[in-house]
Design an enzyme around this catalytic site. Structure first.
Site, short mmCIF file in Angstrom:
data_model
loop_
_atom_site.label_atom_id
_atom_site.label_comp_id
_atom_site.label_asym_id
_atom_site.label_seq_id
_atom_site.Cartn_x
_atom_site.Cartn_y
_atom_site.Cartn_z
N SER A 136 0.89 -1.27 -0.13
CA SER A 136 -0.10 -0.34 0.02
C SER A 136 0.40 0.78 -0.05
CB SER A 136 -0.94 -0.25 1.27
OG SER A 136 -0.34 0.31 2.53
N LYS A 173 0.82 4.13 6.69
CA LYS A 173 0.24 5.28 5.68
C LYS A 173 0.10 6.85 6.33
CE LYS A 173 -2.75 2.31 3.77
NZ LYS A 173 -2.77 0.92 5.02
#
Length: 217
Positions: A136, A173
């Protein structure tokens, strides 16, 4: 050792210094801006030339997918992805593998091993290493299996890459606050960003301060 042109050496030095300063390689756009190139494509051509000479490795499709393969300095110091040399200051950091739901990230059962690293490769001292799972954050140069160096923190500025706990899950993230909302940004268009809903259990476990490319550890 491959011979680089003066411009290639400058670009190599920029990549190395950016990684040492931020923990991550520059993007093509950042390289182009630094050297006044007309477009990121010009930077890409230089990067491919460096890759052909064997001093860097490129990850296709990742904007920060640049890895140093060798070090080029008068003293031939290792790059930041090398194991530490004797005689340099070393840190012993816990390497965190999978994190069980609801338990502290540094709980003993999460520690795979203790890992020694050269302290000089980090501008900020990390508290632990976290093994990255998934792709990701690929476009930030963070790949599956890499070891993310993390400084423990409960607050972080906008744009920082963080380790966040959302409910029972722990994720890596980029943090973005928009008005009164928190969004966790993936650096890969194949993944959906995470919006933290009001009242949802959320906390920061730390801020990324560097990266060690996976070498089968």
């Amino acid at each position: 050792m491959a011979t680089l042109t003066p411009r290639q050496q400058q670009i190599f030095d920029l990549i190395r210094n950016t990684i040492r300063r931020t923990g991550f390689p520059p993007t093509r756009a950042e390289i182009a801006a630094e050297f006044g190139f007309s477009s990121p494509n010009a930077a890409e051509e230089h990067l491919r030339a460096l890759a052909r000479k064997g001093v860097i490795e490129l990850t296709p499709g990742a904007s920060r997918g640049i890895r140093l393969k060798v070090s080029r300095s008068d003293s031939e110091l290792p790059d930041q992805f090398s194991l530490p040399m004797a005689g340099v200051l070393q840190l012993t950091l816990p390497l965190v593998g999978r994190v069980a739901a609801g338990s502290p990230i540094l709980a003993a059962e999460h520690i795979d091993r203790q890992y020694q690293v050269d302290a000089s490769v980090f501008d900020e001292r990390p508290d632990y290493l976290l093994r990255v799972r998934g792709l990701s954050m690929r476009d930030a140069g963070i790949l599956d299996g890499d070891l993310l160096a993390v400084r423990r923190a409960s607050e972080a500025a906008n744009g920082k890459i963080v380790v966040a706990r959302l409910g029972d899950d722990v994720t890596v993230k980029r943090l973005q606050r928009r008005g009164g909302h928190i969004e966790l940004i993936a650096e890969n268009p194949d993944f959906t960003n995470i919006i933290v809903e009001p009242g949802e259990e959320f906390s920061l476990e730390g801020i990324a301060v560097g990266l060690i490319r996976s070498s089968g550890f």
